[in-house]
Design a protein around this motif. Sequence first.
Motif, mmCIF file in Angstrom:
data_model
loop_
_atom_site.group_PDB
_atom_site.id
_atom_site.type_symbol
_atom_site.label_atom_id
_atom_site.label_comp_id
_atom_site.label_asym_id
_atom_site.label_seq_id
_atom_site.Cartn_x
_atom_site.Cartn_y
_atom_site.Cartn_z
ATOM 1 N N UNK A 113 -5.705 17.586 9.809
ATOM 2 C CA UNK A 113 -6.187 16.753 10.918
ATOM 3 C C UNK A 113 -5.043 16.320 11.816
ATOM 4 N N UNK A 114 -3.940 15.927 11.208
ATOM 5 C CA UNK A 114 -2.743 15.551 11.977
ATOM 6 C C UNK A 114 -2.198 16.780 12.711
ATOM 7 N N UNK A 115 -2.143 17.925 12.019
ATOM 8 C CA UNK A 115 -1.639 19.155 12.640
ATOM 9 C C UNK A 115 -2.492 19.554 13.841
ATOM 10 N N UNK A 116 -3.792 19.363 13.735
ATOM 11 C CA UNK A 116 -4.666 19.686 14.874
ATOM 12 C C UNK A 116 -4.400 18.759 16.054
ATOM 13 N N UNK A 117 -4.131 17.504 15.755
ATOM 14 C CA UNK A 117 -3.785 16.565 16.825
ATOM 15 C C UNK A 117 -2.506 16.963 17.527
ATOM 16 N N UNK A 118 -1.498 17.332 16.754
ATOM 17 C CA UNK A 118 -0.220 17.760 17.323
ATOM 18 C C UNK A 118 -0.391 19.101 18.048
ATOM 19 N N UNK A 119 -1.173 20.012 17.452
ATOM 20 C CA UNK A 119 -1.416 21.310 18.077
ATOM 21 C C UNK A 119 -2.141 21.190 19.404
ATOM 22 N N UNK A 120 -2.943 20.157 19.541
ATOM 23 C CA UNK A 120 -3.635 19.925 20.801
ATOM 24 C C UNK A 120 -2.639 19.625 21.923
ATOM 25 N N UNK A 121 -1.493 19.058 21.575
ATOM 26 C CA UNK A 121 -0.446 18.845 22.576
ATOM 27 C C UNK A 121 0.069 20.182 23.114
ATOM 28 N N UNK A 122 0.176 21.177 22.226
ATOM 29 C CA UNK A 122 0.583 22.513 22.659
ATOM 30 C C UNK A 122 -0.469 23.111 23.599
ATOM 31 N N UNK A 123 -1.719 22.934 23.249
ATOM 32 C CA UNK A 123 -2.802 23.411 24.112
ATOM 33 C C UNK A 123 -2.758 22.713 25.472
ATOM 34 N N UNK A 124 -2.498 21.420 25.456
ATOM 35 C CA UNK A 124 -2.393 20.660 26.705
ATOM 36 C C UNK A 124 -1.217 21.155 27.543
ATOM 37 N N UNK A 125 -0.094 21.407 26.906
ATOM 38 C CA UNK A 125 1.086 21.935 27.598
ATOM 39 C C UNK A 125 0.740 23.259 28.271
ATOM 40 N N UNK A 126 0.016 24.117 27.557
ATOM 41 C CA UNK A 126 -0.374 25.417 28.086
ATOM 42 C C UNK A 126 -1.295 25.256 29.302
ATOM 43 N N UNK A 127 -2.283 24.364 29.187
ATOM 44 C CA UNK A 127 -3.216 24.151 30.304
ATOM 45 C C UNK A 127 -2.517 23.555 31.531
ATOM 46 N N UNK A 128 -1.625 22.607 31.312
ATOM 47 C CA UNK A 128 -0.875 22.013 32.422
ATOM 48 C C UNK A 128 0.016 23.068 33.070
ATOM 49 N N UNK A 129 0.607 23.932 32.251
ATOM 50 C CA UNK A 129 1.468 24.992 32.782
ATOM 51 C C UNK A 129 0.680 25.969 33.644
ATOM 52 N N UNK A 130 -0.538 26.287 33.222
ATOM 53 C CA UNK A 130 -1.387 27.183 34.023
ATOM 54 C C UNK A 130 -1.632 26.566 35.396
ATOM 55 N N UNK A 131 -1.901 25.273 35.415
ATOM 56 C CA UNK A 131 -2.186 24.588 36.678
ATOM 57 C C UNK A 131 -0.934 24.369 37.514
ATOM 58 N N UNK A 132 0.235 24.395 36.880
ATOM 59 C CA UNK A 132 1.487 24.075 37.580
ATOM 60 C C UNK A 132 2.127 25.269 38.275
#
Length: 129
Positions: A31-50
């Motif tokens: 559960x903690x790993x999924x929370x941290x992994x979601x930050x990686x997903x967020x980084x990827x999505x922000x990068x796509x938009x950037x």
Amino acid sequence: MADIERPLSPHLQIYKPQITMVTSFTHRATGVALGVGTLLLTWWLVAIASGPEAYATVSGFISSWFGQLVLFGFTWSLFYHLCNGIRHLFWDAGKGFELPTMRKTGMTVIIASVVLTLLTWIVAYGMGG
């Protein structure tokens, strides 16, 4: 006031690991790993938009051996948490509390999460991922 000698509560080193103990700890950890992994997903999505430069940075990290290891761990965490969550749904319905059943379902969760992770990665690489 005199010090009273009180019995100490046993530490984890005293207990013999059991499948229910291991699956409970692993469920929390994933559960903690999924929370941290979601930050990686967020980084990827922000990068796509950037734009292309930001996306290239994230893409470089994700395609590195370490990035692939992180994604593999994230994938396993997702499947483990899913499978064990389904197990918990049965428990919420009052099913599967017998010790032999708890052991079997615990091992099933572990095996299923590994198999699903490997199948996902085999299919992803087979599709050119």
